[in-house]
Design an enzyme around this catalytic site. Structure first.
Site, PDB file in Angstrom:
ATOM      1  N   GLY A  46      -1.479 -24.836  29.293  1.00 21.79           N
ATOM      2  CA  GLY A  46      -1.986 -24.488  27.973  1.00 21.79           C
ATOM      3  C   GLY A  46      -0.948 -23.665  27.240  1.00 21.79           C
ATOM      4  CD  GLN A  51       1.173 -18.623  25.128  1.00 24.33           C
ATOM      5  OE1 GLN A  51       0.359 -19.519  25.033  1.00 24.33           O
ATOM      6  NE2 GLN A  51       1.645 -18.202  26.289  1.00 24.33           N
ATOM      7  CB  CYS A  88       0.190 -15.483  30.431  1.00 25.26           C
ATOM      8  SG  CYS A  88       0.377 -15.739  28.657  1.00 25.26           S
ATOM      9  CG  LEU A  89       3.278 -20.997  29.931  1.00 23.67           C
ATOM     10  CD1 LEU A  89       3.310 -22.210  29.002  1.00 23.67           C
ATOM     11  CD2 LEU A  89       4.082 -21.281  31.187  1.00 23.67           C
ATOM     12  CG  HIS A 130      -5.140 -17.835  29.163  1.00 25.33           C
ATOM     13  ND1 HIS A 130      -4.787 -17.000  30.206  1.00 25.33           N
ATOM     14  CD2 HIS A 130      -4.021 -17.941  28.387  1.00 25.33           C
ATOM     15  CE1 HIS A 130      -3.519 -16.613  30.051  1.00 25.33           C
ATOM     16  NE2 HIS A 130      -3.032 -17.177  28.964  1.00 25.33           N
ATOM     17  CD  GLU A 131      -3.627 -21.418  26.403  1.00 29.07           C
ATOM     18  OE1 GLU A 131      -2.937 -20.846  25.543  1.00 29.07           O
ATOM     19  OE2 GLU A 131      -3.337 -21.397  27.613  1.00 29.07           O
ATOM     20  CG  HIS A 134      -2.606 -16.740  24.133  1.00 25.75           C
ATOM     21  ND1 HIS A 134      -1.743 -15.681  24.237  1.00 25.75           N
ATOM     22  CD2 HIS A 134      -2.512 -17.416  25.307  1.00 25.75           C
ATOM     23  CE1 HIS A 134      -1.147 -15.716  25.433  1.00 25.75           C
ATOM     24  NE2 HIS A 134      -1.600 -16.758  26.099  1.00 25.75           N
TER      25      HIS A 134
HETATM   26 NI    NI Z   1      -1.137 -17.303  28.068  1.00 22.14          NI
END
Ligand code: NI
Length: 189
Positions: A46, A51, A88-89, A130-131, A134
């Site tokens: 995701g 991000q 998380c990326l 989670h997304e 964000h």
């Molecule tokens: Ni994340």
């Protein structure tokens, strides 16, 4: 399509609330395509617009055979509880156990600008929550207990020096590199 640099923890945009999309334009479809490419290069499941340094209310998810771009996503139903170890990326190599709803139904606009609904459980449910977090300037760290958050931030202190401009620039080959923490790549959201 292009692989975009990923903003990492400390970048102010990760803490800002995104702006609703009023029309799904060609430019936004191109952004979504770039986000898919970036997410795949990073072996994530995701990715949300902040991000990649953007403030539109847009995220992409790819879990199993479900692949979707979601504009203005909102959770319209929740059921049960699940605990999942999330990464998380934007916070590479840092993980933590988060309690989420076990099942969610999300309504969003798709790439064609039309509303659709997406239901998910397990990893897809975790990923959607989670997304969408964000898009509200929230990170999984915010859901950790005081002690776990302190531990995660201490781990990040060691990592953050790898990202001097608070940007994570992906290189070909990153995709296949095993994470040094031994965590599975699919935990990065
Ligand atoms: Ni994340």
């Amino acid at each position: 399509m292009a692989v975009l640099p990923i903003t990492v923890l400390g970048a102010p945009i990760l803490r800002q609330v995104t702006t609703e999309v009023t029309e799904v334009t060609d430019e936004l479809r191109a952004l979504a395509a770039d986000m898919f490419e970036t997410m795949r290069m990073a072996s994530g499941v995701g990715l949300a617009a902040p991000q990649v340094g953007r403030s539109e209310r847009l995220c992409v998810v790819e879990v199993g055979d479900v692949s979707a771009a979601l504009f203005n996503p909102e959770i319209i139903e929740r059921e049960g509880k699940i605990k999942w170890e999330e990464g998380c990326l934007s916070i590479p190599e840092v993980f933590g156990w988060v309690e989420r709803s076990a099942k969610v139904k999300v309504r969003a606009l798709g790439l064609d600008g039309q509303p659709f609904e997406l239901e998910g459980s397990e990893l897809l449910a975790v990923c959607l929550q989670h997304e969408i977090d964000h898009l509200d300037g929230k990170l999984f760290l915010d859901h950790l207990s005081f002690l776990n958050r302190r531990r995660a931030l201490a781990e990040w202190e060691e990592e953050r020096e790898k990202y001097p401009n608070l940007l994570r620039v992906l290189k070909p080959g990153d995709r296949d590199e095993p994470s040094k923490s031994g965590h599975a790549a699919e935990e990065a959201l």
